[in-house]
Structures are given as C-alpha cells and as structure tokens.
Design a protein around this motif. Structure first.
Motif, PDB file in Angstrom:
ATOM      1  N   MET A  31       0.845  -1.209   0.000  1.00  0.00           N
ATOM      2  CA  MET A  31       0.000   0.000   0.000  1.00  0.00           C
ATOM      3  C   MET A  31       0.875   1.251   0.000  1.00  0.00           C
ATOM      4  SD  MET A  31      -2.899   1.568   0.075  1.00  0.00           S
ATOM      5  CE  MET A  31      -3.474   3.220   0.494  1.00  0.00           C
ATOM      6  N   SER A  32       0.634   2.121  -0.935  1.00  0.00           N
ATOM      7  CA  SER A  32       1.378   3.378  -1.026  1.00  0.00           C
ATOM      8  C   SER A  32       0.947   4.315   0.105  1.00  0.00           C
ATOM      9  CB  SER A  32       1.079   4.008  -2.389  1.00  0.00           C
ATOM     10  OG  SER A  32       1.494   5.350  -2.411  1.00  0.00           O
ATOM     11  N   ARG A  33       1.910   4.708   0.925  1.00  0.00           N
ATOM     12  CA  ARG A  33       1.601   5.583   2.054  1.00  0.00           C
ATOM     13  C   ARG A  33       1.900   7.038   1.721  1.00  0.00           C
ATOM     14  NH1 ARG A  33       5.620   3.351   6.277  1.00  0.00           N
ATOM     15  NH2 ARG A  33       6.849   3.321   4.364  1.00  0.00           N
ATOM     16  N   LEU A  34       1.167   7.943   2.339  1.00  0.00           N
ATOM     17  CA  LEU A  34       1.486   9.362   2.250  1.00  0.00           C
ATOM     18  C   LEU A  34       2.328   9.720   3.464  1.00  0.00           C
ATOM     19  CD1 LEU A  34       1.233  12.112   0.844  1.00  0.00           C
ATOM     20  CD2 LEU A  34      -0.814  12.525   2.237  1.00  0.00           C
ATOM     21  N   ARG A  35       3.551  10.156   3.207  1.00  0.00           N
ATOM     22  CA  ARG A  35       4.516  10.406   4.275  1.00  0.00           C
ATOM     23  C   ARG A  35       4.925  11.864   4.299  1.00  0.00           C
ATOM     24  NH1 ARG A  35       8.927   5.710   3.225  1.00  0.00           N
ATOM     25  NH2 ARG A  35      10.001   6.977   4.767  1.00  0.00           N
ATOM     26  N   PHE A  36       5.042  12.391   5.489  1.00  0.00           N
ATOM     27  CA  PHE A  36       5.502  13.771   5.646  1.00  0.00           C
ATOM     28  C   PHE A  36       6.653  13.787   6.623  1.00  0.00           C
ATOM     29  CE2 PHE A  36       4.888  18.029   7.822  1.00  0.00           C
ATOM     30  CZ  PHE A  36       5.434  18.770   6.790  1.00  0.00           C
ATOM     31  N   GLN A  37       7.768  14.367   6.210  1.00  0.00           N
ATOM     32  CA  GLN A  37       8.884  14.551   7.134  1.00  0.00           C
ATOM     33  C   GLN A  37       9.313  15.998   7.070  1.00  0.00           C
ATOM     34  OE1 GLN A  37      12.399  15.110   6.621  1.00  0.00           O
ATOM     35  NE2 GLN A  37      12.124  15.435   4.417  1.00  0.00           N
ATOM     36  N   ILE A  38       9.642  16.544   8.228  1.00  0.00           N
ATOM     37  CA  ILE A  38      10.025  17.948   8.276  1.00  0.00           C
ATOM     38  C   ILE A  38      10.963  18.173   9.453  1.00  0.00           C
ATOM     39  CG2 ILE A  38       8.064  18.709   9.698  1.00  0.00           C
ATOM     40  CD1 ILE A  38       7.929  21.171   7.705  1.00  0.00           C
ATOM     41  N   SER A  39      11.842  19.130   9.283  1.00  0.00           N
ATOM     42  CA  SER A  39      12.756  19.503  10.367  1.00  0.00           C
ATOM     43  C   SER A  39      12.105  20.583  11.210  1.00  0.00           C
ATOM     44  CB  SER A  39      14.082  20.007   9.795  1.00  0.00           C
ATOM     45  OG  SER A  39      14.748  18.949   9.131  1.00  0.00           O
ATOM     46  N   VAL A  40      12.162  20.387  12.515  1.00  0.00           N
ATOM     47  CA  VAL A  40      11.444  21.267  13.420  1.00  0.00           C
ATOM     48  C   VAL A  40      12.340  21.577  14.619  1.00  0.00           C
ATOM     49  CG1 VAL A  40      10.341  19.272  14.559  1.00  0.00           C
ATOM     50  CG2 VAL A  40       9.226  21.496  14.640  1.00  0.00           C
ATOM     51  N   SER A  41      12.271  22.799  15.095  1.00  0.00           N
ATOM     52  CA  SER A  41      13.032  23.155  16.291  1.00  0.00           C
ATOM     53  C   SER A  41      12.368  22.524  17.511  1.00  0.00           C
ATOM     54  CB  SER A  41      13.080  24.676  16.454  1.00  0.00           C
ATOM     55  OG  SER A  41      11.786  25.183  16.676  1.00  0.00           O
ATOM     56  N   VAL A  98       4.189   8.166  -1.398  1.00  0.00           N
ATOM     57  CA  VAL A  98       4.093   9.558  -1.811  1.00  0.00           C
ATOM     58  C   VAL A  98       4.636  10.426  -0.680  1.00  0.00           C
ATOM     59  CG1 VAL A  98       2.528  11.441  -2.445  1.00  0.00           C
ATOM     60  CG2 VAL A  98       2.106   9.114  -3.289  1.00  0.00           C
ATOM     61  N   SER A  99       5.497  11.354  -1.033  1.00  0.00           N
ATOM     62  CA  SER A  99       6.040  12.290  -0.047  1.00  0.00           C
ATOM     63  C   SER A  99       5.237  13.581  -0.081  1.00  0.00           C
ATOM     64  CB  SER A  99       7.500  12.597  -0.374  1.00  0.00           C
ATOM     65  OG  SER A  99       7.966  13.676   0.417  1.00  0.00           O
ATOM     66  N   LEU A 100       4.883  14.049   1.124  1.00  0.00           N
ATOM     67  CA  LEU A 100       4.261  15.356   1.225  1.00  0.00           C
ATOM     68  C   LEU A 100       5.392  16.357   1.445  1.00  0.00           C
ATOM     69  CD1 LEU A 100       1.718  16.993   1.353  1.00  0.00           C
ATOM     70  CD2 LEU A 100       1.391  16.262   3.706  1.00  0.00           C
ATOM     71  N   GLY A 101       5.600  17.216   0.461  1.00  0.00           N
ATOM     72  CA  GLY A 101       6.780  18.075   0.481  1.00  0.00           C
ATOM     73  C   GLY A 101       6.631  19.320   1.337  1.00  0.00           C
ATOM     74  N   GLY A 102       5.430  19.617   1.817  1.00  0.00           N
ATOM     75  CA  GLY A 102       5.180  20.808   2.625  1.00  0.00           C
ATOM     76  C   GLY A 102       4.508  21.875   1.800  1.00  0.00           C
ATOM     77  N   GLY A 103       4.340  23.072   2.374  1.00  0.00           N
ATOM     78  CA  GLY A 103       4.793  23.469   3.703  1.00  0.00           C
ATOM     79  C   GLY A 103       3.883  22.981   4.815  1.00  0.00           C
ATOM     80  N   ASP A 140      -0.403   9.181   6.377  1.00  0.00           N
ATOM     81  CA  ASP A 140      -0.142   7.872   6.973  1.00  0.00           C
ATOM     82  C   ASP A 140       1.060   7.877   7.911  1.00  0.00           C
ATOM     83  OD1 ASP A 140      -2.155   6.325   5.471  1.00  0.00           O
ATOM     84  OD2 ASP A 140      -0.944   6.934   3.742  1.00  0.00           O
ATOM     85  N   GLU A 141       2.030   8.720   7.624  1.00  0.00           N
ATOM     86  CA  GLU A 141       3.240   8.720   8.450  1.00  0.00           C
ATOM     87  C   GLU A 141       3.783  10.130   8.607  1.00  0.00           C
ATOM     88  OE1 GLU A 141       6.429   5.677   7.776  1.00  0.00           O
ATOM     89  OE2 GLU A 141       7.655   7.493   7.673  1.00  0.00           O
ATOM     90  N   LEU A 142       4.183  10.423   9.823  1.00  0.00           N
ATOM     91  CA  LEU A 142       4.710  11.739  10.173  1.00  0.00           C
ATOM     92  C   LEU A 142       6.096  11.544  10.768  1.00  0.00           C
ATOM     93  CD1 LEU A 142       4.220  14.804  10.817  1.00  0.00           C
ATOM     94  CD2 LEU A 142       3.201  14.041  12.967  1.00  0.00           C
ATOM     95  N   GLN A 143       7.087  12.190  10.187  1.00  0.00           N
ATOM     96  CA  GLN A 143       8.446  12.101  10.744  1.00  0.00           C
ATOM     97  C   GLN A 143       8.948  13.494  11.078  1.00  0.00           C
ATOM     98  OE1 GLN A 143      11.548   9.727   8.698  1.00  0.00           O
ATOM     99  NE2 GLN A 143      12.872  11.501   8.990  1.00  0.00           N
ATOM    100  N   LEU A 144       9.211  13.712  12.353  1.00  0.00           N
ATOM    101  CA  LEU A 144       9.781  14.981  12.777  1.00  0.00           C
ATOM    102  C   LEU A 144      11.271  14.813  12.997  1.00  0.00           C
ATOM    103  CD1 LEU A 144       7.139  16.320  15.316  1.00  0.00           C
ATOM    104  CD2 LEU A 144       7.181  16.452  12.828  1.00  0.00           C
ATOM    105  N   ASN A 145      12.048  15.652  12.361  1.00  0.00           N
ATOM    106  CA  ASN A 145      13.482  15.714  12.579  1.00  0.00           C
ATOM    107  C   ASN A 145      13.709  16.842  13.587  1.00  0.00           C
ATOM    108  OD1 ASN A 145      13.768  13.828  10.334  1.00  0.00           O
ATOM    109  ND2 ASN A 145      13.319  15.595   9.041  1.00  0.00           N
ATOM    110  N   VAL A 146      13.827  16.485  14.857  1.00  0.00           N
ATOM    111  CA  VAL A 146      13.840  17.483  15.928  1.00  0.00           C
ATOM    112  C   VAL A 146      15.268  17.986  16.141  1.00  0.00           C
ATOM    113  CG1 VAL A 146      13.295  17.959  18.336  1.00  0.00           C
ATOM    114  CG2 VAL A 146      11.872  16.356  17.022  1.00  0.00           C
ATOM    115  N   VAL A 147      15.450  19.270  15.904  1.00  0.00           N
ATOM    116  CA  VAL A 147      16.766  19.898  16.000  1.00  0.00           C
ATOM    117  C   VAL A 147      16.849  20.633  17.341  1.00  0.00           C
ATOM    118  CG1 VAL A 147      18.295  21.606  14.919  1.00  0.00           C
ATOM    119  CG2 VAL A 147      16.873  20.102  13.491  1.00  0.00           C
ATOM    120  N   PRO A 148      17.952  20.452  18.083  1.00  0.00           N
ATOM    121  CA  PRO A 148      18.040  21.013  19.443  1.00  0.00           C
ATOM    122  C   PRO A 148      18.316  22.507  19.471  1.00  0.00           C
ATOM    123  CG  PRO A 148      20.062  19.850  18.934  1.00  0.00           C
ATOM    124  CD  PRO A 148      19.133  19.628  17.773  1.00  0.00           C
ATOM    125  N   ILE A 149      17.398  23.270  18.904  1.00  0.00           N
ATOM    126  CA  ILE A 149      17.489  24.731  18.967  1.00  0.00           C
ATOM    127  C   ILE A 149      16.126  25.276  19.361  1.00  0.00           C
ATOM    128  CG2 ILE A 149      19.324  24.953  17.231  1.00  0.00           C
ATOM    129  CD1 ILE A 149      17.133  25.707  15.181  1.00  0.00           C
TER     130      ILE A 149
END
Lengths: 212, 212
Positions: free
Chosen positions: B1-11, B147-152, B166-175
């Motif tokens: 199954m093709s998933r809709l995925r979103f990844q983003i860098s976040v403080s 499928v990638s959700l490119g933002g914003g 379907d999937e949420l990935q947060l790239n948590v930056v220590p700032i």
C-alpha cells in the motif's frame, strides 16, 4: 556538581496542558493523556504510595531521577491554591499528607509563609526573594545531589532564560492537544546539546544539556 | 500500500521556520539551522548533485526515504514564486534546472498551468482541484511506491486534518527559535502511534504512524 534539571511531559504539538483547565481538570481538556505513560509505572506508583504497575524502558529513566534528586524548586501555580496571600487556612499542596517528593521543596511565591513540614520527608519552604535564591537554597539542601525544577512551564522558562538550567528532559507523548499551555514561548538563544534519547511505550524521552 | 509520508525539520519549540522570512532568507531568522544536519550528509549532497559530505545515523533515514518515494505533493508556497496567477515568465521552482526530486511532483495551486518538465526526472504538475485529487494523481504516478508530502506546514496540516496522512516524521533539531512558523496549530484528535526513534548527530528523528 549539583545540576538543575527540568523534566516535563509534552504533547507532540508542544503543550504541557490542554485548553480550559479547571479545578476538576487542572491539566485541561485531554491533558491527562500526557501522564498516562508515568502513572502506570510500578516505580512511580511506589513513590506515590500505590501498589502494582508495570516496568518498561521509562522505569530506569524515572528511577535515575528519583535517586539523583536531592531537592525541588517549583512555582506557586504548581504548588496550587490560587494566587494571592495564603489566608487563614492555607492550601497545603495537591499531594495529601505525604507528598511524593520526599525531599525539601522550595516554592516560589510573592507571599511569605512559614515552612510546612509534611510526612515522608517533604518540607515546603516558601521563597519570596526570587529564582536565584530558591535555587541556591535548594542546592544547599540537596547535599550534593541534583535539584529538580518541578514546574510549571512559566517557571521553567524563567530559569532557562536566566541561564540557570543545566538539563532539560522532554517526555514527548504522541498526541496533539491543539491548544492549551505551551512549554516554550518566545525563548531563543539557548544553546542545547542532545544528551540521550530513550524510546518507551507511549512516550519518547529526549534529554538535552543546556550549554553554559 | 502506497503511504502518504511527511517529514520535516522542526526546532525543539515547534517551529519549521524562524521569524521574518524574506526572499533572501526564506527560512526566517535562524531557520537555516534546521537543515544543518541534512545538508552535510553525503547522501543528501549526492541527490542534489554535490560532492563530499559525511555519513552518520541520519544517512540511512534519508536513503530509505529516497528509495521508497515515487512521487511528491507540495503546496504553492513550497514551490515558490509568490501568490496569484503565474504570469508571462512563470517561476520554475527554487531548485534550478535539475530539481532533487527525480520523480513526478504535484503542486497545489488555485491557478492553472501546463505541466513543467525539468531535467533528471522531475515533472511539476499543477493541481487546481484540491488535496484529494493531488494525492490520487501522485499515488497513480508513484507506481506502488510511497508519496512524499513536500510541505509546507499549512499543506501538511490540511492533509493531517483530513485523515489522509499515513506517516509523520519529525526531525527534531536542538534549537529554540522563539518565534516563526509553527508546524502544528489547532490540530487535535489525530491518533498517532510511535513507530521509530533514531538519534543522530544534531538531530533526533521521531517517526509516527497516523492511525486510520
């Protein structure tokens, strides 16, 4: 060196309490979910005089904190009882006769009050001369152990902004509260370093060192 | 199954861009720091036609995403060029002649425009009939891949609120950015499950499944 440590449970969208807090629902709508991971732990239940509970990857995180904390600093709102003077029959905290701290606790307030000794080793001392004084008194009382910053979020922001916090641990719970009390508001320029990441059931513990 | 995925860098305080963004500084004040972890990676540099770079725990996270993504959906603001009709000499994206997507990209807009074929396998298709249509077209084009959700962040919130992510990935930056564009605003009632936590230099990857 005795460190000032702050740990708090936060939703994925950054709230430490949900919207519309009340006396019956002090954590706001949905806010109870922030603490589900901890109240089910055996080590938490034991420290609160309760039986049962489970052991998982969060247990060691909590045990390490319990073992290494020698005193606590908290804000007046965290201690509770509403704002203003203490009155004739003052509030003695949310925690009953035997609070779960089992150490000296220093409560930041604008209103003087005699120290309050509870069962089980917890003494509440009310500090009216500011956050640096409260921290100095807590460090002295901690006898070489660390000092825990008990919250709330506003007090944590004050210590963080003043450069007095040494360690920040966020217990990130996979919920979106949508609204409520944010942990971080208008704080920038703090230099953080990743220290440790621990994944556990229903929570991820992110620990950061605050650079001097 | 093709998933809709979103990844983003976040403080750590929940911002995906700092305050006062401008054409010269599209990520706002301090916002560049959100991407320091990725631009130094060999795998990222290679996908952007650059040499050098390092390999660390983030590399596998990025490689897995690059391998499994067959199409991208993004908002008009992410594609850039300002709001309104496209005009005589329309904006062709931030990424030069060979964008780093190397797959079909579906751009959400209120303004019709012919598809735009770039070098290296990226084709921008402009979708004017809504987020569900864009997702359906992207799934078709992805040929069984994700499928990638490119933002914003605003487009991500729309897909999340509509129950399509379907999937949420947060790239948590220590700032702490203190101010800027928040990832989450007024979204609640989404059921998330922790899927994976990966600690890497200068970032922690938190991956969540969105329950149906």
């Amino acid at each position: 060196m005795s460190r000032l440590r702050f740990q708090i449970s936060v939703s994925l969208d950054g709230f430490v309490a949900g919207p519309n807090p009340s006396e019956e629902d002090p954590l706001g709508e949905g806010g109870e979910q922030l603490h589900e991971w901890v109240v089910k732990l055996e080590v938490w239940r034991r420290s609160h005089g309760r039986e049962g509970g489970e052991t998982n990857a969060s247990s060691a995180v909590l045990e390490e904190a319990l073992d290494s904390i020698g005193a606590t600093v908290m804000g007046r709102n965290m201690f509770g009882g509403g704002p203003g003077p203490w009155g004739e029959e003052p509030w003695n905290g949310w925690w009953g006769d035997e609070p779960p701290f089992h150490t000296p606790v220093f409560v930041l307030t604008h209103h003087e009050r005699e120290p309050l000794e509870m069962e089980g080793g917890t003494t509440f001392t009310f500090v009216t001369d500011g956050i640096e004084s409260a921290l100095a008194q807590a460090r002295e009382a901690a006898g070489g152990k660390d000092v825990s910053l008990g919250g709330g979020a506003d007090v944590a922001r004050q210590y963080l902004a003043a450069g007095l916090l040494d360690e920040l641990q966020l217990n990130v719970v996979p919920i979106l509260l949508g609204d409520g009390t944010r942990l971080f508001e208008n704080i920038a320029g703090v230099d953080l370093e990743q220290a440790e990441v621990i994944e556990a059931p229903g929570v991820t513990h992110l620990r950061y060192r605050v650079a001097a």
